[in-house]
Design a protein around this motif. Sequence first.
Motif, PDB file in Angstrom:
ATOM      1  N   LEU A 104       0.801  -1.223   0.000  1.00 44.62           N
ATOM      2  CA  LEU A 104       0.000   0.000   0.000  1.00 44.62           C
ATOM      3  C   LEU A 104       0.834   1.273   0.000  1.00 44.62           C
ATOM      4  O   LEU A 104       0.282   2.377  -0.111  1.00 44.62           O
ATOM      5  CB  LEU A 104      -0.934   0.015   1.222  1.00 44.62           C
TER       6      LEU A 104
ATOM      7  N   ARG B  64      -2.460   3.295  -1.098  1.00 44.18           N
ATOM      8  CA  ARG B  64      -3.520   3.259  -0.083  1.00 44.18           C
ATOM      9  C   ARG B  64      -4.732   4.087  -0.479  1.00 44.18           C
ATOM     10  O   ARG B  64      -5.886   3.678  -0.254  1.00 44.18           O
ATOM     11  CB  ARG B  64      -2.964   3.768   1.269  1.00 44.18           C
TER      12      ARG B  64
ATOM     13  N   LEU C  58      -9.835  -1.345   1.576  1.00 45.74           N
ATOM     14  CA  LEU C  58      -9.148  -2.427   2.262  1.00 45.74           C
ATOM     15  C   LEU C  58     -10.057  -3.085   3.295  1.00 45.74           C
ATOM     16  O   LEU C  58     -10.615  -2.420   4.168  1.00 45.74           O
ATOM     17  CB  LEU C  58      -7.896  -1.881   2.944  1.00 45.74           C
TER      18      LEU C  58
ATOM     19  N   ILE D   6      -1.653   1.683   8.594  1.00 47.28           N
ATOM     20  CA  ILE D   6      -2.675   2.636   8.162  1.00 47.28           C
ATOM     21  C   ILE D   6      -3.379   3.200   9.389  1.00 47.28           C
ATOM     22  O   ILE D   6      -3.225   2.693  10.508  1.00 47.28           O
ATOM     23  CB  ILE D   6      -3.717   1.981   7.220  1.00 47.28           C
TER      24      ILE D   6
END
Length: 344
Positions: free
Chosen positions: A75, A80, A85, A120
């Motif tokens: 990612l 991303r 996701l 993330i």
Amino acid sequence: MAQRVRRIKLGSQGLEVSAQGLGCMGMSAVYGPPKPEEDMIALIHHAVHTAGVTFLDTSDVYGPFTNETLLGKALKGGVREKVELATKFGFSFADEKLEIHGDPAYVRAACEGSLKRLDIDCIDLYYQHRSDTRVPIEVTIGELKKLVEEGKIKYIGLSEASASTIRRAHVVHPITAVQLEWSLWSRDVEEEIIPTCRELGIGIVAYSPLGRGFFSSGPKFVEDLPTNDFRKFLPRFQPENMVHNKTVFERVNEMATRKGCTSSQLALAWVHHQGKDVCPIPGTTKIENINQNIGALSVKLNPDEMAELESFASEDAVKGERYMESIPTWKNSETPPFSSWKSV
């Protein structure tokens, strides 16, 4: 230039994904040894940038943990922002024994762990991988609701949950998607679970839409699987059942030849034709398979062809259960009543 996948709305809360996703489990675990990391990152980048497959599916139990770490690396570099996701929690291995947890402390710790491995700030779709039959679903969803409010997850999902579990969960917080096994030869969800999802406006994510590779290569592929491939132990792939089940593949393959497509494209097209609220997530470790799989979106089936396909894989046409008895499914996913819960 590969065909690019269209976008669909998944559920009723605003999540939009590619009409076909990518199951990432087999890159790291379960289906034989882990694949080379650089190759898998290149495959993910091809799926996202070239094919438009932006809905990526993983879980903390894949590895365990290594598949999320792989996706975290994939990612990087602006990827991303282009993907939706999904990951899952619920399975744990204590003393080499498979356990399922849905208590609030575990839910929160699992989410924090996934966020760290994926590197993330927020998970787009967070599923409970299996229902904890010791914890009321209302308690589990209550903690997930808090994580939504804190901005750590955007949408809540369930996997392999019964219709009653889905209904009870949806009362606490809207469920965006239910992940379930749905393919030409796994159709037990059609009677009650699919109608429940549609009544409540919940998206449907179909895993193993190619019968774990069966509709891609037929019975011969089982012979070539590595010794540590999970599929070698599944009831449907045992010799006594495969003798019978190979007829299903042969009929699908013959029809695919008539249609001018591959058997996997035809089986996948059948899933796509179930409705605009359905997103299959076939897994693969090969770029050519991604390109072939999205070709299924161009295969058109009329009602007569759908009926013909379904006649090949009627309930009595497939021998063997989906899983071994040790693996829980929606058929044994009921949780205790909320009134029975005593928080610690």
